[in-house]
Design a protein around this motif. Structure first.
Motif: not given
Length: 292
Positions: A46-49, A95-102, A51-54, A142-147
């Motif tokens: 599901r690569p759209s996840t 980063a917070f949103s990604g961790a909250l949805n983990s 892409v949307a996260g970035v 990390l990927i989102q932060t670099v972007a």
């Protein structure tokens, strides 16, 4: 009858019970990496996840930066452009949103029965389930932060130094571990994904607006200043913002002026470390009850 039939039958010697070797750190690491690889396989399907996260934080960065482009000059208290101010807030909130949805993947594993299969498997430690979720979220962050750093740099926010970047990653890692632990605790405590999503929706945006992600403390009313100065997101946002603006930083640098006094860089990092420690300790009873 033959002699072999008349001969007494010697009872078999009971075999010694198999002794299982105690779980080692290597076994735990191997299991954690295997479960993390499973999450990345799901992401590959599901690569759209990704892409949307970035794309989503980049949209926040561009649209909010344009929205406040013509804000009064004294809005930030100095000559700082709003795009420079906003970058740290977007990095931390992403980063917070990604961790909250983990906790959602774990909740779906519960509902579809996959978690039960893991619990009956001969795992060296069932905490590898928690460790895999934390590793996956940190890799995504990390990927989102670099972007975000690259895009905000081209938009005029500049780039942090290598030492500043290392400290930024440490700050984000502490925040991600703390919030991931709480999210996983909710995933084991709540009855289903509907309840979990409801809690996440209630928590997400209020914590964003009650932090220094979008506006400085001085711009807020007094009651909101006290809330924002105690918000763990602010303890991650303000150090990262400081690292952007100050290439030569020191642990004693003042990064936030809270209503009760100045907060230094090392106090923010220590606060996040304490937040992560308390979160991990708080979910231990839930993990022991759910994972056994």
């Amino acid at each position: 009858m033959s002699q072999s039939i008349l001969s007494p039958v010697t009872p078999p010697t009971p075999s010694q019970p198999a002794t299982s070797s105690p779980a080692t750190l290597g076994d735990f690491a191997q299991e954690t990496l295997a479960l993390t690889r499973r999450l990345f396989i799901q992401l590959k399907r599901r690569p759209s996840t990704l892409v949307a996260g970035v794309v989503q934080p980049l949209m926040w960065l561009i649209l909010f930066g344009a929205l406040f482009q013509n804000a009064p000059q004294d809005f930030l208290g100095n000559s700082l452009a709003y795009g420079q101010f906003l970058g740290a807030g977007v990095i931390v909130f992403t980063a917070f949103s990604g961790a909250l949805n983990s906790g959602l993947p774990v909740m779906f594993d519960r509902e579809f029965g996959f978690l039960n299969r893991l619990l009956v498997a001969p795992l060296a430690s069932r905490l590898s389930i928690v460790g895999a979720s934390a590793l996956f979220i940190m890799a995504m962050s990390l990927i989102q932060t670099v972007a975000i750093i690259v895009v905000s740099g081209f938009l005029g926010a500049g780039f942090p130094t290598l030492s500043g970047l290392g400290l930024m990653l440490l700050i984000l890692a502490l925040l991600v571990v703390a919030v991931t632990a709480l999210s996983l605790g909710l995933a084991f405590a709540l009855p289903g994904h509907i309840e979990l999503i409801a809690v996440l929706l209630v928590v997400n945006l209020p914590l964003l607006f009650a932090s220094t992600a979008l506006a400085p403390l001085a711009f807020m009313p007094t009651w909101l200043q006290a809330i924002a100065a105690a918000n763990p997101l602010s303890y991650a946002i303000e150090p990262i913002r400081h690292l952007y603006l100050q290439p030569q930083w020191h642990w004693s640098d003042i990064v936030m002026q809270a209503p009760w006094g100045d907060v230094s860089l090392w106090v923010c990092v220590a606060g996040l470390l304490g937040f992560a420690t308390v979160s991990i300790v708080a979910i231990q009873p839930l993990l022991k009850r759910s994972l056994g």
